[in-house]
Motif scaffolding. Structure first.
Motif, PDB file in Angstrom:
ATOM      1  N   ALA A  53       0.737  -1.082  -0.124  1.00  0.00           N
ATOM      2  CA  ALA A  53      -0.140  -0.056   0.086  1.00  0.00           C
ATOM      3  C   ALA A  53       0.894   1.436  -0.247  1.00  0.00           C
ATOM      4  N   ILE A  54       1.985   1.235   0.838  1.00  0.00           N
ATOM      5  CA  ILE A  54       2.807   2.345   0.815  1.00  0.00           C
ATOM      6  C   ILE A  54       3.364   2.334  -0.540  1.00  0.00           C
ATOM      7  N   GLU A  55       3.767   1.440  -1.252  1.00  0.00           N
ATOM      8  CA  GLU A  55       4.440   1.645  -2.474  1.00  0.00           C
ATOM      9  C   GLU A  55       3.476   2.123  -3.594  1.00  0.00           C
ATOM     10  N   THR A  56       2.238   1.774  -3.428  1.00  0.00           N
ATOM     11  CA  THR A  56       1.181   2.043  -4.502  1.00  0.00           C
ATOM     12  C   THR A  56       0.719   3.614  -4.127  1.00  0.00           C
ATOM     13  N   THR A  65      -4.663   5.186  -9.708  1.00  0.00           N
ATOM     14  CA  THR A  65      -4.585   4.031  -9.994  1.00  0.00           C
ATOM     15  C   THR A  65      -3.665   3.168  -9.115  1.00  0.00           C
ATOM     16  N   PHE A  66      -4.056   2.095  -9.051  1.00  0.00           N
ATOM     17  CA  PHE A  66      -3.439   1.072  -8.248  1.00  0.00           C
ATOM     18  C   PHE A  66      -2.064   0.647  -9.011  1.00  0.00           C
ATOM     19  N   LEU A  67      -0.988   0.254  -8.392  1.00  0.00           N
ATOM     20  CA  LEU A  67       0.170  -0.397  -8.986  1.00  0.00           C
ATOM     21  C   LEU A  67      -0.478  -1.974  -9.097  1.00  0.00           C
ATOM     22  N   LYS A  68       0.175  -2.765 -10.309  1.00  0.00           N
ATOM     23  CA  LYS A  68      -0.035  -3.949 -10.608  1.00  0.00           C
ATOM     24  C   LYS A  68       0.024  -4.817  -9.150  1.00  0.00           C
ATOM     25  N   LYS A  69      -0.938  -5.705  -8.882  1.00  0.00           N
ATOM     26  CA  LYS A  69      -0.856  -6.385  -7.610  1.00  0.00           C
ATOM     27  C   LYS A  69      -1.134  -5.988  -6.501  1.00  0.00           C
ATOM     28  N   THR A  70      -1.270  -4.617  -6.358  1.00  0.00           N
ATOM     29  CA  THR A  70      -1.887  -4.104  -5.213  1.00  0.00           C
ATOM     30  C   THR A  70      -3.197  -3.872  -5.145  1.00  0.00           C
ATOM     31  N   ALA A  71      -3.779  -3.608  -3.914  1.00  0.00           N
ATOM     32  CA  ALA A  71      -5.383  -3.403  -3.833  1.00  0.00           C
ATOM     33  C   ALA A  71      -5.681  -2.570  -2.576  1.00  0.00           C
ATOM     34  N   THR A 348      -9.193  -7.666  -2.261  1.00  0.00           N
ATOM     35  CA  THR A 348      -7.723  -8.051  -2.709  1.00  0.00           C
ATOM     36  C   THR A 348      -7.493  -7.793  -4.147  1.00  0.00           C
ATOM     37  N   ARG A 349      -8.457  -7.365  -5.086  1.00  0.00           N
ATOM     38  CA  ARG A 349      -8.018  -7.133  -6.462  1.00  0.00           C
ATOM     39  C   ARG A 349      -8.572  -5.872  -6.625  1.00  0.00           C
ATOM     40  N   ALA A 350      -7.823  -5.062  -7.337  1.00  0.00           N
ATOM     41  CA  ALA A 350      -8.419  -3.488  -7.616  1.00  0.00           C
ATOM     42  C   ALA A 350      -9.193  -3.741  -8.892  1.00  0.00           C
ATOM     43  N   GLU A 351     -10.104  -2.875  -9.065  1.00  0.00           N
ATOM     44  CA  GLU A 351     -11.093  -3.239 -10.018  1.00  0.00           C
ATOM     45  C   GLU A 351     -11.199  -1.863 -10.900  1.00  0.00           C
ATOM     46  N   ALA A 352     -11.021  -1.894 -12.050  1.00  0.00           N
ATOM     47  CA  ALA A 352     -11.147  -0.679 -13.092  1.00  0.00           C
ATOM     48  C   ALA A 352     -12.297   0.279 -12.576  1.00  0.00           C
TER      49      ALA A 352
END
Ligand code: SF4
Ligand code: SF4
Length: 447
Positions: A53-56, A65-71, A348-352
């Motif tokens: 979360a801190i990275e994104t 937008t979320f970075l890939k794999k983060t949510a 656990t998955r970011a949605e468009a």
């Protein structure tokens, strides 16, 4: 109340909390490695990691937008970490963090072996090696507690902030989780050594953990750096009664984080996790205990927070036993996550178009559950995900499923409904090899 003999039960509560988190994260990691990120599997570990979360966060704030794999789940865990830190200092590190637990266990297992090695019949060379390790460990510990050792130790602890700054900068400019390739958390909990780099990270983690207890936590962990900054605001802390203290130094030797307990009235280090090891080791009743009071300097926020709390809560915090304070932090942590699951906020998955807040149009390369390959011949090998089934991949590339299995190193009678990642993991193949083969254009068509 002293955290001595009477506090031993807290030691077991701490161990139980640590083991529970290791099992949960291990299970999630194993499922993701084995089954992938699809409906039957589990989201990438980054989605459960507060540091993800801190990275994104910079990407979320600047592009929505979320970075890939983060949510959003990562932010919920991060919120739970912040709450636990306010209540129980760096209790997240000592009571919950699965990586912290693993490195602690490695060191303590070696210490245990060194202690009992002489008594194990037939231990032979291993016994001798363990005894030698024990003797060296004692010498290293003494040096680290010497004036010179402490000076080095203090300087090295700043490295964590450098690692944090470097990761945030490269992640932001790279637009992806740059650190994941070097992340020991993922190297440990993926249960799969896919690259030489992962192997190197694991070996380094093992060696450094054997050299110095919680080496990673003390000197390198970027999440620990964030936790220790917030931890200074917590009103909970270990205090020493200098009148009762006999200066035996056992508390210093017991502290896995290498904190100098015996020379201060109150432990102000942001890395103190309220693990209770120092108070347990202290032979003098009442010389060391965990208290709940706003720390001098930097404690204004805590004091105000405490002052604003209803009377009953304040009295409850003040009178709770020493080990109860970090235990409260653990309960708060679990309650935040359970509450988010109960209310449906846990994703656990970011949605468009969602998750990242209003106006979020797209998720950068997100690991969508429903994502599948086109079957009209336009599929690209780079689009293959580990969670996709052998049959799905074969259909998309109009290839014989048996050939796909062979490319993964699996026998022809292997279940084609399994994910390519699971098959590769079982038979020693690699999803990258499959991508290379399917991308080469020399794939025999399906019969
Ligand atoms: S310092 Fe880092 S790895 Fe260690 S316990 Fe804390 S968060 Fe976990
Ligand atoms: S100072 Fe005491 S409570 Fe804090 S981390 Fe060290 S041993 Fe644990």
């Amino acid at each position: 109340m002293k955290l001595g003999a009477g506090a031993r039960p807290w030691k077991w509560v701490r161990r139980a909390a640590q083991a529970t988190v290791v099992v949960i994260i291990g299970w999630l990691g194993y499922r993701h490695t084995l089954l992938g990120g699809g409906a039957g599997g589990s989201a990438p570990l980054d989605a459960f990691c507060p540091f993800g979360a801190i990275e994104t966060l910079p990407s979320l704030l600047t592009t929505g937008t979320f970075l890939k794999k983060t949510a959003i789940s990562g932010f919920i865990v991060l919120g739970a970490v912040v709450g636990a830190t306010m209540v129980g200092r760096a209790s997240f590190c000592g009571w919950l963090c699965p990586l912290g637990t693993v490195v602690e266990w490695v060191h303590r297992a070696a210490r245990f072996l060194a202690r009992v090695a002489g008594g194990i019949p037939g231990a032979g060379r291993l016994g001798k090696a363990a005894s030698r390790w024990g003797a060296r460990r004692a010498r290293r510990g003494a040096w680290l507690r010497s004036e010179r050792g402490r000076a080095w130790d203090r300087r090295l602890r700043y490295l964590r902030y450098g690692v944090l700054a470097l990761i945030l900068a490269t992640t932001f400019t790279g637009g992806r989780l740059v650190f994941e390739a070097y992340d020991p958390f993922k190297a440990v909990f993926h249960f799969q050594i896919e690259t030489a780099l992962t192997l190197g990270v694991l070996v380094l983690l093992l060696v450094t953990s054997l050299l110095v207890e919680r080496f990673w936590c003390r000197y390198l962990c970027p999440l620990g750096a964030v936790v220790s900054l917030g931890s200074r605001l917590s009103p909970a802390g270990v205090t020493r009664d200098s009148g009762a203290c006999t200066d035996c130094g056992r508390c210093d030797a017991a502290c896995g984080m290498g904190i100098d307990v015996s020379h201060v009235e109150r432990v102000t280090s942001g890395q103190c996790s309220l693990c209770g090891d120092c108070t347990d080791a202290c032979p003098v009743e009442g010389a060391l205990h965990t208290t709940w009071s706003a720390p001098a300097g930097g404690g204004h926020a805590a004091r105000r927070l405490l002052g604003a709390a209803p009377d009953r809560i304040r009295r409850g915090f003040a009178s709770a036993g020493s080990g109860a304070r970090p235990a409260m932090a653990v309960i708060l942590f679990a309650a935040v996550i359970a509450g988010s699951m109960a209310t449906g906020a846990w994703q656990t998955r970011a949605e468009a178009g969602g998750g990242a807040g209003a106006g979020s149009e797209a998720v950068v390369g997100s690991d969508h559950e429903g994502e599948s390959l086109p079957t009209d011949g336009s599929a690209q090998a780079t689009e293959i995900k580990g969670r996709m089934t052998v049959r799905e991949v074969a259909d998309a590339f109009h290839a014989d499923p048996v050939e796909v299995l062979a490319a993964l190193g699996a026998p022809p009678d292997t279940d084609q409904g399994l994910s390519v990642k699971a098959v590769a993991g079982t038979y020693g193949g690699s999803v990258d090899d499959l991508r290379a083969w399917l991308g080469s254009g020399v794939v025999p068509p399906a019969p």
